[in-house]
Design a protein around this motif. Sequence first.
Motif, mmCIF file in Angstrom:
data_model
loop_
_atom_site.group_PDB
_atom_site.id
_atom_site.type_symbol
_atom_site.label_atom_id
_atom_site.label_comp_id
_atom_site.label_asym_id
_atom_site.label_seq_id
_atom_site.Cartn_x
_atom_site.Cartn_y
_atom_site.Cartn_z
ATOM 1 N N LYS A 123 0.939 -1.239 0.137
ATOM 2 C CA LYS A 123 0.391 0.259 0.021
ATOM 3 C C LYS A 123 1.298 1.292 -0.015
ATOM 4 C CE LYS A 123 -3.766 -2.197 2.210
ATOM 5 N NZ LYS A 123 -4.828 -2.209 3.263
ATOM 6 N N ALA A 124 1.902 1.097 0.735
ATOM 7 C CA ALA A 124 2.611 2.322 0.444
ATOM 8 C C ALA A 124 3.613 2.971 -0.602
ATOM 9 C CB ALA A 124 4.298 2.108 1.982
ATOM 10 N N LYS A 125 3.755 1.541 -0.989
ATOM 11 C CA LYS A 125 4.420 1.047 -3.014
ATOM 12 C C LYS A 125 3.816 1.685 -3.250
ATOM 13 C CE LYS A 125 7.750 -0.671 -5.574
ATOM 14 N NZ LYS A 125 7.946 -3.056 -5.597
ATOM 15 N N ALA A 126 2.134 2.053 -3.528
ATOM 16 C CA ALA A 126 1.029 2.321 -4.117
ATOM 17 C C ALA A 126 1.123 3.910 -4.055
ATOM 18 C CB ALA A 126 0.144 1.592 -4.283
ATOM 19 N N LYS A 127 1.081 4.268 -2.897
ATOM 20 C CA LYS A 127 1.225 5.947 -2.171
ATOM 21 C C LYS A 127 2.311 6.609 -3.363
ATOM 22 C CE LYS A 127 -2.606 6.042 -0.165
ATOM 23 N NZ LYS A 127 -3.357 7.082 -1.175
ATOM 24 N N THR A 128 3.462 5.660 -2.828
ATOM 25 C CA THR A 128 4.740 6.432 -3.397
ATOM 26 C C THR A 128 4.780 6.402 -4.873
ATOM 27 O OG1 THR A 128 6.269 5.607 -1.449
ATOM 28 C CG2 THR A 128 7.458 6.127 -3.268
ATOM 29 N N GLU A 129 3.571 5.830 -5.981
ATOM 30 C CA GLU A 129 4.242 5.418 -7.330
ATOM 31 C C GLU A 129 3.402 6.498 -7.382
ATOM 32 O OE1 GLU A 129 3.273 1.517 -8.259
ATOM 33 O OE2 GLU A 129 5.607 0.791 -8.637
ATOM 34 N N GLN A 130 1.966 6.859 -7.206
ATOM 35 C CA GLN A 130 1.162 7.443 -7.350
ATOM 36 C C GLN A 130 1.290 8.759 -8.157
ATOM 37 O OE1 GLN A 130 -2.192 6.500 -5.170
ATOM 38 N NE2 GLN A 130 -3.262 5.519 -6.153
ATOM 39 N N ALA A 131 2.530 8.937 -6.405
ATOM 40 C CA ALA A 131 2.702 11.001 -6.102
ATOM 41 C C ALA A 131 4.376 11.325 -6.944
ATOM 42 C CB ALA A 131 3.489 10.555 -4.407
ATOM 43 N N LYS A 132 4.842 10.170 -6.514
ATOM 44 C CA LYS A 132 5.984 10.309 -7.622
ATOM 45 C C LYS A 132 5.713 10.501 -9.507
ATOM 46 C CE LYS A 132 9.571 7.542 -7.574
ATOM 47 N NZ LYS A 132 9.851 5.862 -7.995
ATOM 48 N N GLY A 133 4.605 10.140 -9.579
ATOM 49 C CA GLY A 133 4.243 9.577 -10.511
ATOM 50 C C GLY A 133 3.434 11.188 -11.219
ATOM 51 N N LYS A 134 2.427 11.734 -10.534
ATOM 52 C CA LYS A 134 1.809 12.689 -10.181
ATOM 53 C C LYS A 134 3.482 14.178 -9.976
ATOM 54 C CE LYS A 134 -1.538 15.628 -10.264
ATOM 55 N NZ LYS A 134 -2.146 15.599 -11.301
ATOM 56 N N ALA A 135 4.131 13.895 -9.541
ATOM 57 C CA ALA A 135 4.926 15.229 -9.140
ATOM 58 C C ALA A 135 6.032 14.854 -10.574
ATOM 59 C CB ALA A 135 6.325 14.631 -8.191
ATOM 60 N N LYS A 136 5.895 13.422 -10.937
ATOM 61 C CA LYS A 136 6.904 14.065 -12.798
ATOM 62 C C LYS A 136 5.883 14.473 -14.202
ATOM 63 C CE LYS A 136 9.527 10.294 -13.660
ATOM 64 N NZ LYS A 136 9.744 8.778 -13.999
ATOM 65 N N GLU A 137 4.774 14.078 -13.710
ATOM 66 C CA GLU A 137 3.820 14.684 -14.900
ATOM 67 C C GLU A 137 3.565 16.121 -14.674
ATOM 68 O OE1 GLU A 137 -0.870 14.644 -15.898
ATOM 69 O OE2 GLU A 137 -0.735 13.453 -14.208
ATOM 70 N N THR A 138 3.443 16.950 -13.337
ATOM 71 C CA THR A 138 3.326 18.483 -13.601
ATOM 72 C C THR A 138 5.024 19.123 -14.173
ATOM 73 O OG1 THR A 138 2.078 17.977 -11.297
ATOM 74 C CG2 THR A 138 2.462 19.465 -11.677
ATOM 75 N N ILE A 139 5.611 18.385 -13.434
ATOM 76 C CA ILE A 139 6.780 18.804 -13.844
ATOM 77 C C ILE A 139 6.998 18.958 -15.045
ATOM 78 C CG2 ILE A 139 8.987 18.832 -13.859
ATOM 79 C CD1 ILE A 139 9.506 17.808 -11.029
ATOM 80 N N GLY A 140 6.843 17.188 -16.489
ATOM 81 C CA GLY A 140 6.316 18.045 -17.254
ATOM 82 C C GLY A 140 5.773 18.270 -17.777
ATOM 83 N N ARG A 141 4.584 19.257 -17.465
ATOM 84 C CA ARG A 141 3.647 19.742 -17.937
ATOM 85 C C ARG A 141 4.570 21.260 -18.046
ATOM 86 N NH1 ARG A 141 -1.012 18.674 -15.294
ATOM 87 N NH2 ARG A 141 -1.596 17.396 -17.218
ATOM 88 N N ALA A 142 4.924 21.517 -16.782
ATOM 89 C CA ALA A 142 5.115 22.944 -16.419
ATOM 90 C C ALA A 142 6.473 23.185 -16.927
ATOM 91 C CB ALA A 142 6.185 22.762 -15.033
#
Length: 57
Positions: free
Chosen positions: A6-25
Amino acid sequence: MAGEQKAKAKTEQAKGKAKETIGRAVGNERMEAEGRAEQSKGDARQAKEKTKDVFKH
Protein backbone atom coordinates in the motif's frame (compact mmCIF):
# COMPACT_ATOMS: atom_id res chain seq x y z
CA MET A 1 3.45 -7.23 3.43
CA ALA A 2 0.13 -5.62 2.57
CA GLY A 3 1.11 -2.39 4.30
CA GLU A 4 4.35 -2.32 2.37
CA GLN A 5 2.50 -2.72 -0.93
CA LYS A 6 0.00 0.00 0.00
CA ALA A 7 2.86 2.35 0.81
CA LYS A 8 4.54 1.49 -2.48
CA ALA A 9 1.29 2.27 -4.32
CA LYS A 10 1.04 5.69 -2.64
CA THR A 11 4.69 6.40 -3.44
CA GLU A 12 4.20 5.50 -7.11
CA GLN A 13 1.13 7.72 -7.29
CA ALA A 14 2.95 10.67 -5.71
CA LYS A 15 6.04 10.27 -7.89
CA GLY A 16 3.88 9.96 -10.97
CA LYS A 17 1.90 13.09 -10.11
CA ALA A 18 5.11 15.06 -9.53
CA LYS A 19 6.63 13.80 -12.78
CA GLU A 20 3.47 14.67 -14.70
CA THR A 21 3.35 18.17 -13.20
CA ILE A 22 7.01 18.86 -13.93
CA GLY A 23 6.65 17.51 -17.46
CA ARG A 24 3.66 19.77 -18.07
CA ALA A 25 5.50 22.80 -16.60
CA VAL A 26 8.56 22.40 -18.81
CA GLY A 27 6.64 21.23 -21.88
CA ASN A 28 8.13 17.72 -21.87
CA GLU A 29 5.36 15.45 -23.17
CA ARG A 30 7.37 12.28 -22.59
CA MET A 31 7.90 13.06 -18.91
CA GLU A 32 4.24 13.96 -18.56
CA ALA A 33 3.22 10.63 -20.11
CA GLU A 34 5.64 8.71 -17.88
CA GLY A 35 4.10 10.43 -14.87
CA ARG A 36 0.60 9.42 -15.91
CA ALA A 37 1.77 5.84 -16.47
CA GLU A 38 3.39 5.72 -13.04
CA GLN A 39 0.22 7.04 -11.43
CA SER A 40 -1.80 4.36 -13.21
CA LYS A 41 0.59 1.70 -11.98
CA GLY A 42 0.13 2.98 -8.42
CA ASP A 43 -3.65 3.05 -8.87
CA ALA A 44 -3.64 -0.55 -10.08
CA ARG A 45 -1.47 -1.68 -7.17
CA GLN A 46 -3.77 0.11 -4.73
CA ALA A 47 -6.86 -1.48 -6.28
CA LYS A 48 -5.26 -4.91 -6.01
CA GLU A 49 -4.50 -4.37 -2.32
CA LYS A 50 -8.03 -3.14 -1.63
CA THR A 51 -9.44 -6.23 -3.34
CA LYS A 52 -7.21 -8.46 -1.22
CA ASP A 53 -8.45 -6.67 1.91
CA VAL A 54 -12.08 -7.26 0.94
CA PHE A 55 -11.54 -11.01 0.58
CA LYS A 56 -9.38 -11.19 3.71
CA HIS A 57 -12.21 -9.99 5.98
